[in-house]
Scaffold this active site. Structure first.
Site, PDB file in Angstrom:
ATOM      1  N   ARG A  73      -0.142   7.103   6.787  1.00 52.85           N
ATOM      2  CA  ARG A  73       0.052   7.089   5.335  1.00 52.85           C
ATOM      3  C   ARG A  73      -0.431   8.383   4.671  1.00 52.85           C
ATOM      4  NH1 ARG A  73       1.344   1.935   3.584  1.00 52.85           N
ATOM      5  NH2 ARG A  73       0.403   0.228   4.744  1.00 52.85           N
ATOM      6  N   ASP A  89      14.687  -0.734   1.894  1.00 50.32           N
ATOM      7  CA  ASP A  89      15.556  -0.750   3.074  1.00 50.32           C
ATOM      8  C   ASP A  89      16.380  -2.028   3.093  1.00 50.32           C
ATOM      9  OD1 ASP A  89      13.445  -2.381   3.969  1.00 50.32           O
ATOM     10  OD2 ASP A  89      12.828  -1.002   5.526  1.00 50.32           O
ATOM     11  N   ASP A 139       3.797   3.950   6.461  1.00 50.20           N
ATOM     12  CA  ASP A 139       2.959   3.824   7.647  1.00 50.20           C
ATOM     13  C   ASP A 139       3.701   3.195   8.809  1.00 50.20           C
ATOM     14  OD1 ASP A 139       1.466   0.688   7.994  1.00 50.20           O
ATOM     15  OD2 ASP A 139       3.000   1.095   6.486  1.00 50.20           O
ATOM     16  N   ASP A 189       7.692   2.415  -2.349  1.00 46.00           N
ATOM     17  CA  ASP A 189       7.780   3.527  -1.414  1.00 46.00           C
ATOM     18  C   ASP A 189       9.169   3.616  -0.794  1.00 46.00           C
ATOM     19  OD1 ASP A 189       7.442   1.165   0.033  1.00 46.00           O
ATOM     20  OD2 ASP A 189       6.009   2.016   1.446  1.00 46.00           O
ATOM     21  N   LYS A 219       0.814  -1.179   0.000  1.00 45.87           N
ATOM     22  CA  LYS A 219       0.000   0.000   0.000  1.00 45.87           C
ATOM     23  C   LYS A 219       0.867   1.256   0.000  1.00 45.87           C
ATOM     24  CE  LYS A 219      -3.461  -2.260   2.829  1.00 45.87           C
ATOM     25  NZ  LYS A 219      -4.041  -2.345   4.170  1.00 45.87           N
ATOM     26  N   GLY A 220       2.099   1.126   0.418  1.00 44.93           N
ATOM     27  CA  GLY A 220       2.944   2.288   0.648  1.00 44.93           C
ATOM     28  C   GLY A 220       3.200   3.174  -0.545  1.00 44.93           C
ATOM     29  N   LYS A 256      16.993   3.524   1.935  1.00 42.65           N
ATOM     30  CA  LYS A 256      17.548   3.492   3.290  1.00 42.65           C
ATOM     31  C   LYS A 256      18.717   2.498   3.322  1.00 42.65           C
ATOM     32  CE  LYS A 256      14.707   3.681   6.959  1.00 42.65           C
ATOM     33  NZ  LYS A 256      13.868   3.268   8.121  1.00 42.65           N
ATOM     34  N   PHE A 270      12.778   5.961  11.572  1.00 46.43           N
ATOM     35  CA  PHE A 270      11.494   5.377  11.188  1.00 46.43           C
ATOM     36  C   PHE A 270      10.658   6.481  10.546  1.00 46.43           C
ATOM     37  CE2 PHE A 270       8.933   1.529  11.909  1.00 46.43           C
ATOM     38  CZ  PHE A 270       7.773   1.949  11.300  1.00 46.43           C
TER      39      PHE A 270
END
Length: 184
Positions: free
Chosen positions: A166, A104, A160, A101, A44-45, A132, A153
């Site tokens: 979000r 990492d 989210d 999104d 969803k990000g 990241k 974070f």
């Protein structure tokens, strides 16, 4: 929600500028292709980034979505991304633009790249809003990253924590006490 952030690190305007740069980069990369690339958003990000990016592009694209998860309601990756919702369209012989999104650990990007190329995609291009590298577990990078961020974070603009934040139009650092109390 702002009270849950220690600071806002990227404004709406900063994000919009980088989205335009990413769109121009993709336009240049795919300007000679006769078949529109398939833009795949990882839900969803990516939703806000995806929509803004494909609308900013001059190159026509077809759109598709998939859901991959390695976090659930935690702040820690499981390291084993699961395909929750797969693509409905075939990628066979297509130029695929994967829109993420955040990259990492790298596990999700590697998993999706292998999956898409294994299904016969002509090419694979990864674009991410956030990179990241401090959390990278695999030696992988997106082809285009809008912002490199530290090991904080980050929430907002699609990112989210436990399905919250979000919808913030900017990106900020979530206060440590918010996610530590829920992971204790």
């Amino acid at each position: 929600m702002d009270r849950d952030l220690s600071e806002i690190i990227l404004s709406e305007e900063q994000i919009a500028q980088k989205v335009r740069e990413a769109a121009a980069w993709l336009d240049e990369r795919f300007k000679k292709e006769s078949v529109p690339p398939l833009a795949v958003g990882v839900l969803k990000g990516c939703v806000f980034f995806f929509c803004d990016l494909v609308r900013a592009m001059q190159t026509p694209v077809q759109i598709e979505f998939m859901t991959a998860s390695s976090y659930g309601n935690s702040s820690k990756s499981s390291g084993a991304p699961e395909i929750v919702t797969d693509l409905a369209a075939s990628v066979q012989g297509r130029d695929v633009i994967l829109i993420e999104d955040i990259v990492d650990s790298g596990y999700t990007l590697v998993r999706l790249k292998d999956l898409i190329l294994g299904r016969g995609a002509k090419s694979f291009t990864a674009v991410t809003l956030f990179d990241k590298p401090a959390r990278r577990k695999l030696p992988v990078r997106a082809d285009f990253s809008c912002f490199e961020i530290g090991d904080e974070f980050i929430v907002g603009y699609g990112l989210d924590y436990a399905q919250q934040y979000r919808d913030l139009p900017y990106a900020g650092i979530l206060k440590r006490e918010i996610y530590e109390k829920n992971n204790a």
